[in-house]
Design a protein around this motif. Structure first.
Motif, PDB file in Angstrom:
ATOM      1  N   SER A  53       0.942  -1.280  -0.044  1.00 51.44           N
ATOM      2  CA  SER A  53       0.004  -0.044   0.114  1.00 51.44           C
ATOM      3  C   SER A  53       0.920   1.177  -0.016  1.00 51.44           C
ATOM      4  O   SER A  53       0.410   2.420  -0.358  1.00 51.44           O
ATOM      5  CB  SER A  53      -0.869  -0.237   1.306  1.00 51.44           C
ATOM      6  N   LYS A  54       2.243   1.339   0.588  1.00 54.95           N
ATOM      7  CA  LYS A  54       3.051   2.104   0.419  1.00 54.95           C
ATOM      8  C   LYS A  54       4.389   1.827  -0.274  1.00 54.95           C
ATOM      9  O   LYS A  54       4.751   0.517  -0.321  1.00 54.95           O
ATOM     10  CB  LYS A  54       3.200   2.614   1.654  1.00 54.95           C
ATOM     11  N   PRO A  55       5.061   2.925  -0.576  1.00 54.26           N
ATOM     12  CA  PRO A  55       6.508   2.614  -1.157  1.00 54.26           C
ATOM     13  C   PRO A  55       7.678   2.217  -0.295  1.00 54.26           C
ATOM     14  O   PRO A  55       8.590   2.905  -0.452  1.00 54.26           O
ATOM     15  CB  PRO A  55       6.570   3.783  -1.858  1.00 54.26           C
ATOM     16  N   ASN A  56       7.212   1.301   0.551  1.00 55.50           N
ATOM     17  CA  ASN A  56       8.252   0.904   1.529  1.00 55.50           C
ATOM     18  C   ASN A  56       7.688  -0.514   2.008  1.00 55.50           C
ATOM     19  O   ASN A  56       6.611  -0.978   2.126  1.00 55.50           O
ATOM     20  CB  ASN A  56       8.553   1.776   2.570  1.00 55.50           C
ATOM     21  N   VAL A 104       1.886   3.476 -13.167  1.00 52.87           N
ATOM     22  CA  VAL A 104       1.144   4.366 -13.560  1.00 52.87           C
ATOM     23  C   VAL A 104       1.230   5.786 -12.882  1.00 52.87           C
ATOM     24  O   VAL A 104       0.824   6.563 -12.701  1.00 52.87           O
ATOM     25  CB  VAL A 104      -0.371   4.077 -12.894  1.00 52.87           C
ATOM     26  N   GLY A 105       2.426   5.654 -12.107  1.00 48.43           N
ATOM     27  CA  GLY A 105       2.987   7.008 -11.647  1.00 48.43           C
ATOM     28  C   GLY A 105       4.723   6.954 -11.392  1.00 48.43           C
ATOM     29  O   GLY A 105       5.065   5.955 -12.079  1.00 48.43           O
ATOM     30  N   GLU A 106       4.899   8.074 -10.686  1.00 47.26           N
ATOM     31  CA  GLU A 106       6.508   8.458 -10.664  1.00 47.26           C
ATOM     32  C   GLU A 106       7.232   7.273  -9.810  1.00 47.26           C
ATOM     33  O   GLU A 106       6.475   6.427  -9.110  1.00 47.26           O
ATOM     34  CB  GLU A 106       6.681   9.491 -10.226  1.00 47.26           C
ATOM     35  N   MET A 107       8.219   7.007 -10.069  1.00 50.77           N
ATOM     36  CA  MET A 107       9.072   5.969  -9.302  1.00 50.77           C
ATOM     37  C   MET A 107       9.464   6.691  -8.028  1.00 50.77           C
ATOM     38  O   MET A 107      10.157   7.842  -8.108  1.00 50.77           O
ATOM     39  CB  MET A 107      10.167   5.341 -10.179  1.00 50.77           C
ATOM     40  N   VAL A 108       9.411   5.912  -6.869  1.00 51.76           N
ATOM     41  CA  VAL A 108       9.737   6.749  -5.436  1.00 51.76           C
ATOM     42  C   VAL A 108      10.618   5.741  -4.808  1.00 51.76           C
ATOM     43  O   VAL A 108      10.070   4.665  -4.611  1.00 51.76           O
ATOM     44  CB  VAL A 108       8.288   7.037  -4.635  1.00 51.76           C
ATOM     45  N   ASP A 109      11.817   6.227  -4.882  1.00 54.29           N
ATOM     46  CA  ASP A 109      12.597   5.579  -3.921  1.00 54.29           C
ATOM     47  C   ASP A 109      13.001   4.019  -4.192  1.00 54.29           C
ATOM     48  O   ASP A 109      12.760   3.103  -3.439  1.00 54.29           O
ATOM     49  CB  ASP A 109      12.363   5.475  -2.379  1.00 54.29           C
ATOM     50  N   GLY A 110      13.010   3.633  -5.618  1.00 49.52           N
ATOM     51  CA  GLY A 110      13.091   2.365  -6.399  1.00 49.52           C
ATOM     52  C   GLY A 110      11.785   1.685  -6.162  1.00 49.52           C
ATOM     53  O   GLY A 110      11.600   0.442  -6.877  1.00 49.52           O
TER      54      GLY A 110
END
Ligand SMILES: O=C(O)CCC(=O)C(=O)O
Ligand SMILES: [Fe+2]
Length: 675
Positions: free
Chosen positions: A58-61, A79-85
């Motif tokens: 659910s979150k980028p971690n 569908v969106g930017e890459m955040v921290d890999g």
């Protein structure tokens, strides 16, 4: 703001569409906005490469809750930017590289997603198609060239795109058989890229339609999954048909499309369809728009054509000629010459009425109600319009279009009346011929990439299709009659049980909708038929098992080619396909030749085997021979052979169900497609 096809502004929100794509993905400036939503600027696709699956969080971690997991091999859309890999996907976030957590690569970028190419190609081409629709005079070859060069910029070549579509089709069909739902994505790509081509020019459109029809034909196994595609295919093909002035065909396609559109909405309830949001949004938006506008639009175009002034009618005629020239070089000049010459004599004008291209009233009124100065003779508006439309900028490359233009110029210049009537007739005739050609592309092409022969009719020597064990259908005494009168009728040559079986089999095909209707055709309204391509041994064998009666008749008819070649001293070829036809009540076929001097299709002999008919229900074959006309009752089992380029014939209105099988045996001369 987007525009509906009828020109009214619609709020963008009504489209259920994703936000508009960046300006660069759309055509520039002077075209009105397309009624289609711009594609979402999709980003990179990734394939899951870690076995057995990768989590979606659910979150980028790693603290994010696990909301799903995707199996190895799954392709997922960012569908969106890459955040921290981590990348954003529809369902949540996924880690791309597992090095940090002691794993290898989890996701691998998928090379250049071709579905995006499909979208990118499609949007501007829709815009162009739309511009062409709203401004008929814009239907110029220059615009076609612009579309083409745009397309060429997207792809190395049209050929490349088509080859890719064919390859995708093959893969997709394989996957569908294996019930792999990824096939849907592949079909989507296929249809989109093929449809993108369709807005370039008629030939491509024909092929696009073929691809679409193929998808439709094969789609029953994954029905609900394919509905958006099917709808989209119909809708786009309908749009292209409108653009070309093939209104009857457009109406047919669009009405089918709308029906299916209705079912798409229902299918959407099914969760697996939600996955591919962007495509479905487009489909839904198109459905929403389509429902509101296509009917009105088609009617609008139809009435504009009806009320058409000379100049725009001329534009339509030239547009049809240019399009047709691309499928069948030389055919437009043949038909324009045919109509113009016919119009010069009273007998010819009657013929045009008999063929369904003109009405008696139109013919009678021509030259009386149209003031000479307004339409004929040098210096009249039509002459100058023709000059303008024929100027080097608008004229297409190649000689065919130029022929047509000079024939028309000579005709317009030398006349004092009736020109508009002739243009109307030309429009009808060319629309009909175009439709026929496209139909042929469609039905001969179960086709694209599927047959051994690369999806074409290939005419073969009679020996290649001979079944020596079957008794011959023609006796030596039939030959002199055929030579002398150019036709012969033979009875009791086929076993009655085989004829009865063939009739049952064809009736079943008719009942289950396997024959396609020619409603709206000016020449053979009501007739339903299907081309049965049999150029692959496996197909023939399956046909023989499933429809033994029909297969028996086809093999017997194929055998005739060798016999007639010898006896009539001809050199013949057999297209390995037959026409199965049903004339339900009210259907008929106007007077025609099966081949016009071999210039359209080099048919030499027509072989008809009648399978079902009730006495006193009409439907006779009327043959116009040198000695007068002869009516032949289509008695079950009866065989008729005539010279295709010589015997004008018609089918009188039928009041019952009349079933027949036709084989056209060709001259050795190849047609322009080299078949
Ligand atoms: O069915 C028939 O008798 C003739 C049909 C025909 O003329 C045709 O399909 O071209
Ligand atoms: Fe015919």
């Amino acid at each position: 703001m987007a525009y509906s096809l009828s020109g009214t502004a619609l709020p963008h929100t009504a489209c259920l569409s994703p936000p508009p794509a960046p300006a660069s993905a759309r055509t520039t400036a002077h075209h009105p906005a397309s009624p289609y939503p711009a594609p979402t600027a999709r980003q990179q696709s990734h394939r899951v490469v870690h076995y057995p699956f990768v989590y979606v969080r659910s979150k980028p971690n790693h603290a994010g809750e696990v909301v799903g997991r995707l199996r190895v091999g799954t392709v997922v859309q960012q569908v969106g930017e890459m955040v921290d890999g981590w990348i954003r996907v529809h369902e949540g976030w996924m880690l791309v590289d597992g090095k940090r957590v002691g794993l290898g690569k989890l996701l691998q970028p998928e090379p250049a997603p071709s579905d995006m190419t499909g979208y990118r190609m499609l949007a501007p081409l829709y815009d162009m198609a739309y511009a062409r629709l709203t401004q008929p005079t814009l239907r110029s070859p220059a615009l076609v060239r612009a579309a083409r060069s745009y397309f060429d910029g997207q792809r190395a070549s049209l050929e490349g795109a088509r080859a890719e579509a064919v390859a995708l089709l093959r893969t997709s069909l394989g996957l569908l058989r294996a019930e792999d739902f990824e096939a849907r994505a592949k079909l989507e790509v296929l249809v989109l890229s093929a449809l993108a081509q369709c807005h370039c020019h008629l030939g491509e459109w024909g092929r696009a339609l073929v691809s679409a029809v193929l998808c439709i034909d094969r789609s029953s196994r994954a029905e609900h999954l394919l509905h958006p595609l099917v709808w989209h295919a119909h809708e786009s093909a309908g749009l292209a048909a409108c653009k070309l002035g093939l209104l009857a065909m457009a109406e047919r396609l669009l009405s089918r499309g709308q029906l299916i559109g209705e079912r798409v909405a229902a299918a959407l309830q099914l969760s697996e369809l939600r996955a591919d949001g962007a495509f479905l949004d487009c489909a839904l938006a198109a459905i929403a728009l389509g429902k509101k506008n296509f009917d009105a639009h088609v009617q609008g175009v139809a009435s504009r054509l009806e009320a058409m002034e000379g100049e725009s009618l001329l534009g339509e005629v030239l547009c049809l000629c240019d399009g047709l020239e691309q499928i069948s070089p030389g055919k437009p000049s043949y038909w324009v010459d045919h109509v113009l010459s016919a119009w010069r004599t009273a007998r010819g004008r009657t013929r045009l009425v008999e063929m369904g291209f003109s009405t008696a009233a139109e013919t009678a009124a021509a030259g009386l109600d149209e003031p000479a100065a307004a339409e004929g003779g040098a210096g009249c508006p039509l002459s100058s319009a023709l000059q303008r439309l024929s100027s080097s900028d608008a004229a297409p490359a190649g000689g065919g279009g130029a022929d047509v233009r000079s024939m028309l110029a000579a005709f317009v210049d030398g006349r004092s009346g009736g020109t508009r009537a002739v243009l109307r007739i030309l429009h009808r005739a060319l629309s009909y011929v175009c439709e026929k050609d496209v139909d042929m592309l469609v039905s001969s092409s179960i086709m694209l990439g599927v047959g051994e022969t690369g999806g074409r009719y290939h005419c073969v020597a009679p020996t290649r299709v001979a079944t020596p064990s079957l008794p011959p259908l023609v006796h030596p005494s039939d030959i002199p009659t055929l030579r002398r009168t150019r036709m012969v009728v033979c009875d009791d040559r086929l076993p009655a049980d085989m004829v009865a079986a063939a009739a049952r089999e064809l009736a079943t095909m008719d009942d289950n909708g396997s024959l396609s209707s020619s409603d709206g055709q000016p020449c053979n309204p009501g007739e339903r038929s299907r081309d049965m391509p049999l150029w692959e041994r496996a197909v023939m064998e399956e046909f023989a098992q499933q429809q033994p009666g029909l297969a028996y008749c086809v093999r017997s008819a194929f055998n005739l080619a060798g016999l007639l070649e010898r006896e009539l001293e001809l050199e013949l070829r057999v297209p390995q396909t037959v026409l199965l036809a049903s004339y339900p009540p009210q259907a008929y076929y106007r007077r025609h030749l099966d081949s016009y001097a071999g210039k359209d299709i080099p048919r030499m002999l027509t072989v008809l085997i009648y399978l079902a008919w009730e006495p006193r229900t009409g439907g006779q074959l009327r043959c116009h021979l040198a000695s007068g006309s002869v009516d032949v009752e289509p008695l079950p089992g009866r065989l008729v052979i005539f010279y295709s380029q010589e015997v004008e014939h018609e089918v009188l209105p039928s009041r019952g169900r009349r079933l027949a099988l036709t084989l056209w045996i060709w001259d050795v001369k190849k047609d322009d497609k080299g078949r």
